[in-house]
Design a protein around this motif. Structure first.
Motif, PDB file in Angstrom:
ATOM      1  N   GLN A  69       0.940  -1.198  -0.104  1.00  0.00           N
ATOM      2  CA  GLN A  69      -0.134  -0.012   0.286  1.00  0.00           C
ATOM      3  C   GLN A  69       0.855   1.162   0.064  1.00  0.00           C
ATOM      4  O   GLN A  69       0.689   2.321  -0.769  1.00  0.00           O
ATOM      5  CB  GLN A  69      -1.061   0.088   1.183  1.00  0.00           C
ATOM      6  N   ILE A  70       1.929   1.418   0.776  1.00  0.00           N
ATOM      7  CA  ILE A  70       2.751   2.419   0.849  1.00  0.00           C
ATOM      8  C   ILE A  70       3.435   2.593  -0.531  1.00  0.00           C
ATOM      9  O   ILE A  70       3.448   3.547  -1.046  1.00  0.00           O
ATOM     10  CB  ILE A  70       3.882   2.215   1.730  1.00  0.00           C
ATOM     11  N   ILE A  71       3.917   1.359  -1.283  1.00  0.00           N
ATOM     12  CA  ILE A  71       4.527   1.611  -2.552  1.00  0.00           C
ATOM     13  C   ILE A  71       3.477   2.040  -3.530  1.00  0.00           C
ATOM     14  O   ILE A  71       3.762   3.039  -4.251  1.00  0.00           O
ATOM     15  CB  ILE A  71       5.048   0.291  -2.986  1.00  0.00           C
ATOM     16  N   ARG A  72       2.301   1.766  -3.537  1.00  0.00           N
ATOM     17  CA  ARG A  72       1.225   2.213  -4.332  1.00  0.00           C
ATOM     18  C   ARG A  72       0.921   3.605  -4.108  1.00  0.00           C
ATOM     19  O   ARG A  72       0.951   4.464  -5.061  1.00  0.00           O
ATOM     20  CB  ARG A  72       0.041   1.463  -4.093  1.00  0.00           C
ATOM     21  N   LEU A  73       0.816   4.016  -2.972  1.00  0.00           N
ATOM     22  CA  LEU A  73       0.515   5.445  -2.733  1.00  0.00           C
ATOM     23  C   LEU A  73       1.683   6.297  -3.374  1.00  0.00           C
ATOM     24  O   LEU A  73       1.593   7.218  -3.738  1.00  0.00           O
ATOM     25  CB  LEU A  73       0.371   5.613  -1.148  1.00  0.00           C
ATOM     26  N   TYR A  74       2.955   5.793  -3.232  1.00  0.00           N
ATOM     27  CA  TYR A  74       3.967   6.642  -3.449  1.00  0.00           C
ATOM     28  C   TYR A  74       4.269   6.630  -5.156  1.00  0.00           C
ATOM     29  O   TYR A  74       4.250   7.619  -5.883  1.00  0.00           O
ATOM     30  CB  TYR A  74       5.493   5.799  -3.103  1.00  0.00           C
ATOM     31  N   LEU A  88       4.048   6.617   9.897  1.00  0.00           N
ATOM     32  CA  LEU A  88       3.624   5.132   9.685  1.00  0.00           C
ATOM     33  C   LEU A  88       2.476   4.908  10.585  1.00  0.00           C
ATOM     34  O   LEU A  88       1.755   4.131  10.082  1.00  0.00           O
ATOM     35  CB  LEU A  88       5.018   4.370   9.777  1.00  0.00           C
ATOM     36  N   LYS A  89       2.627   5.121  11.658  1.00  0.00           N
ATOM     37  CA  LYS A  89       1.404   4.780  12.702  1.00  0.00           C
ATOM     38  C   LYS A  89       0.153   5.165  12.154  1.00  0.00           C
ATOM     39  O   LYS A  89      -0.757   4.351  12.198  1.00  0.00           O
ATOM     40  CB  LYS A  89       1.685   5.200  14.103  1.00  0.00           C
ATOM     41  N   VAL A  90       0.011   6.399  11.723  1.00  0.00           N
ATOM     42  CA  VAL A  90      -1.057   6.981  11.258  1.00  0.00           C
ATOM     43  C   VAL A  90      -1.564   6.336   9.891  1.00  0.00           C
ATOM     44  O   VAL A  90      -2.753   5.933   9.776  1.00  0.00           O
ATOM     45  CB  VAL A  90      -1.096   8.546  11.022  1.00  0.00           C
ATOM     46  N   LEU A  91      -0.777   6.027   9.202  1.00  0.00           N
ATOM     47  CA  LEU A  91      -0.865   5.194   7.785  1.00  0.00           C
ATOM     48  C   LEU A  91      -1.340   3.933   8.185  1.00  0.00           C
ATOM     49  O   LEU A  91      -2.396   3.534   7.685  1.00  0.00           O
ATOM     50  CB  LEU A  91       0.525   5.253   7.025  1.00  0.00           C
ATOM     51  N   ILE A  92      -0.576   3.039   9.010  1.00  0.00           N
ATOM     52  CA  ILE A  92      -1.118   1.713   9.307  1.00  0.00           C
ATOM     53  C   ILE A  92      -2.634   1.850   9.896  1.00  0.00           C
ATOM     54  O   ILE A  92      -3.401   0.910   9.545  1.00  0.00           O
ATOM     55  CB  ILE A  92      -0.411   1.277  10.307  1.00  0.00           C
ATOM     56  N   SER A  93      -3.144   2.804  10.907  1.00  0.00           N
ATOM     57  CA  SER A  93      -4.281   2.943  11.282  1.00  0.00           C
ATOM     58  C   SER A  93      -5.367   3.171  10.239  1.00  0.00           C
ATOM     59  O   SER A  93      -6.503   2.696  10.377  1.00  0.00           O
ATOM     60  CB  SER A  93      -4.236   3.906  12.595  1.00  0.00           C
ATOM     61  N   HIS A  94      -4.802   3.732   9.238  1.00  0.00           N
ATOM     62  CA  HIS A  94      -5.937   4.198   8.032  1.00  0.00           C
ATOM     63  C   HIS A  94      -5.899   3.045   6.955  1.00  0.00           C
ATOM     64  O   HIS A  94      -6.819   2.715   6.505  1.00  0.00           O
ATOM     65  CB  HIS A  94      -5.509   5.380   7.323  1.00  0.00           C
ATOM     66  N   LEU A  95      -4.846   2.313   6.945  1.00  0.00           N
ATOM     67  CA  LEU A  95      -4.595   1.150   5.793  1.00  0.00           C
ATOM     68  C   LEU A  95      -5.256  -0.030   6.523  1.00  0.00           C
ATOM     69  O   LEU A  95      -5.778  -0.764   5.567  1.00  0.00           O
ATOM     70  CB  LEU A  95      -3.399   0.931   5.552  1.00  0.00           C
ATOM     71  N   MET A  96      -5.208  -0.330   7.615  1.00  0.00           N
ATOM     72  CA  MET A  96      -5.558  -1.804   7.921  1.00  0.00           C
ATOM     73  C   MET A  96      -7.147  -1.712   8.573  1.00  0.00           C
ATOM     74  O   MET A  96      -7.596  -0.441   9.036  1.00  0.00           O
ATOM     75  CB  MET A  96      -4.793  -2.058   9.459  1.00  0.00           C
ATOM     76  N   PRO A  97      -7.870  -2.560   8.204  1.00  0.00           N
ATOM     77  CA  PRO A  97      -9.266  -2.597   8.450  1.00  0.00           C
ATOM     78  C   PRO A  97      -9.375  -2.822   9.893  1.00  0.00           C
ATOM     79  O   PRO A  97      -8.733  -3.267  10.588  1.00  0.00           O
ATOM     80  CB  PRO A  97      -9.800  -3.980   7.563  1.00  0.00           C
ATOM     81  N   LYS A  98     -10.417  -2.147  10.486  1.00  0.00           N
ATOM     82  CA  LYS A  98     -10.726  -2.015  11.885  1.00  0.00           C
ATOM     83  C   LYS A  98     -11.143  -3.384  12.433  1.00  0.00           C
ATOM     84  O   LYS A  98     -11.697  -4.103  11.615  1.00  0.00           O
ATOM     85  CB  LYS A  98     -11.888  -0.900  12.134  1.00  0.00           C
ATOM     86  N   LYS A  99     -10.846  -3.677  13.530  1.00  0.00           N
ATOM     87  CA  LYS A  99     -11.047  -5.120  14.076  1.00  0.00           C
ATOM     88  C   LYS A  99     -12.387  -5.122  14.588  1.00  0.00           C
ATOM     89  O   LYS A  99     -13.007  -4.012  15.128  1.00  0.00           O
ATOM     90  CB  LYS A  99     -10.037  -5.262  15.272  1.00  0.00           C
ATOM     91  N   LYS A 100     -12.908  -6.067  14.317  1.00  0.00           N
ATOM     92  CA  LYS A 100     -14.515  -6.162  15.150  1.00  0.00           C
ATOM     93  C   LYS A 100     -14.325  -6.596  16.410  1.00  0.00           C
ATOM     94  O   LYS A 100     -13.552  -7.345  16.962  1.00  0.00           O
ATOM     95  CB  LYS A 100     -15.220  -7.226  14.315  1.00  0.00           C
ATOM     96  N   GLU A 101     -15.109  -6.030  17.304  1.00  0.00           N
ATOM     97  CA  GLU A 101     -15.104  -6.379  18.555  1.00  0.00           C
ATOM     98  C   GLU A 101     -15.951  -7.369  19.183  1.00  0.00           C
ATOM     99  O   GLU A 101     -17.215  -7.315  18.663  1.00  0.00           O
ATOM    100  CB  GLU A 101     -15.230  -4.929  19.405  1.00  0.00           C
ATOM    101  N   ILE A 102     -15.469  -8.246  19.670  1.00  0.00           N
ATOM    102  CA  ILE A 102     -16.463  -9.413  19.891  1.00  0.00           C
ATOM    103  C   ILE A 102     -16.679  -9.480  21.563  1.00  0.00           C
ATOM    104  O   ILE A 102     -15.593  -9.557  22.269  1.00  0.00           O
ATOM    105  CB  ILE A 102     -16.044 -10.716  19.333  1.00  0.00           C
ATOM    106  N   ARG A 103     -18.021  -9.263  21.864  1.00  0.00           N
ATOM    107  CA  ARG A 103     -18.318  -9.387  23.266  1.00  0.00           C
ATOM    108  C   ARG A 103     -19.106 -10.824  23.529  1.00  0.00           C
ATOM    109  O   ARG A 103     -19.992 -11.191  22.784  1.00  0.00           O
ATOM    110  CB  ARG A 103     -19.035  -8.524  23.576  1.00  0.00           C
ATOM    111  N   ILE A 104     -18.722 -11.447  24.498  1.00  0.00           N
ATOM    112  CA  ILE A 104     -19.361 -12.567  24.992  1.00  0.00           C
ATOM    113  C   ILE A 104     -19.957 -12.519  26.261  1.00  0.00           C
ATOM    114  O   ILE A 104     -19.460 -12.075  27.294  1.00  0.00           O
ATOM    115  CB  ILE A 104     -18.516 -13.588  25.084  1.00  0.00           C
ATOM    116  N   ARG A 105     -21.244 -12.456  26.231  1.00  0.00           N
ATOM    117  CA  ARG A 105     -22.086 -12.262  27.440  1.00  0.00           C
ATOM    118  C   ARG A 105     -22.418 -13.486  28.074  1.00  0.00           C
ATOM    119  O   ARG A 105     -23.101 -14.306  27.286  1.00  0.00           O
ATOM    120  CB  ARG A 105     -23.531 -11.431  27.038  1.00  0.00           C
ATOM    121  N   ARG A 106     -22.333 -13.769  29.176  1.00  0.00           N
ATOM    122  CA  ARG A 106     -22.930 -15.095  30.010  1.00  0.00           C
ATOM    123  C   ARG A 106     -24.355 -14.691  30.412  1.00  0.00           C
ATOM    124  O   ARG A 106     -24.598 -13.807  31.044  1.00  0.00           O
ATOM    125  CB  ARG A 106     -22.078 -15.445  31.226  1.00  0.00           C
ATOM    126  N   LEU A 107     -25.058 -15.589  30.254  1.00  0.00           N
ATOM    127  CA  LEU A 107     -26.576 -15.434  30.638  1.00  0.00           C
ATOM    128  C   LEU A 107     -26.621 -16.216  31.839  1.00  0.00           C
ATOM    129  O   LEU A 107     -26.293 -17.165  32.227  1.00  0.00           O
ATOM    130  CB  LEU A 107     -27.455 -15.909  29.521  1.00  0.00           C
TER     131      LEU A 107
END
Length: 107
Positions: A69-74, A88-107
């Protein structure tokens, strides 16, 4: 020449062609990797390269994706300055898809 010798000759020729093609692909892959390393060395400062190496050790596929992605942007002209660690940190945060938060609730 009998038929079995002809078949053997064709098989040997085919195996030689496949070996040559594989060798060509390997050379092309090595050339691409060398070009990629040079571009990234030009674009990233030492801290940013170190961060990318740490990512590669933990998640090689993500590091490969980020590099591409960096090479492509360049190549598109969107990166004009050298990238430091903070950028690079900012670029990575924008390039990588957001992780889904998984919550497990006990009933």
């Amino acid at each position: 020449m009998d038929e079995t010798e002809e078949i053997k000759r064709r098989m040997i020729e085919q195996m030689q062609r496949e070996a040559e093609e594989e060798q060509k692909r390997q050379i092309e892959r090595e050339i691409w990797e060398a070009q990629k390393r040079n571009i990234l060395k030009f674009l990233l400062d030492a801290e940013a390269r170190a961060r990318l190496e740490r990512i590669r050790m933990a998640k090689p596929e993500e590091a490969e994706y980020i590099e591409n992605q960096i090479i492509r942007l360049y190549q598109m002209g969107k990166i004009k300055n050298r990238i430091n660690d903070e950028v690079l940190k900012v670029l990575i945060s924008h390039l990588m898809p957001k992780k889904k938060e998984i919550r497990i609730r006990r009933l």
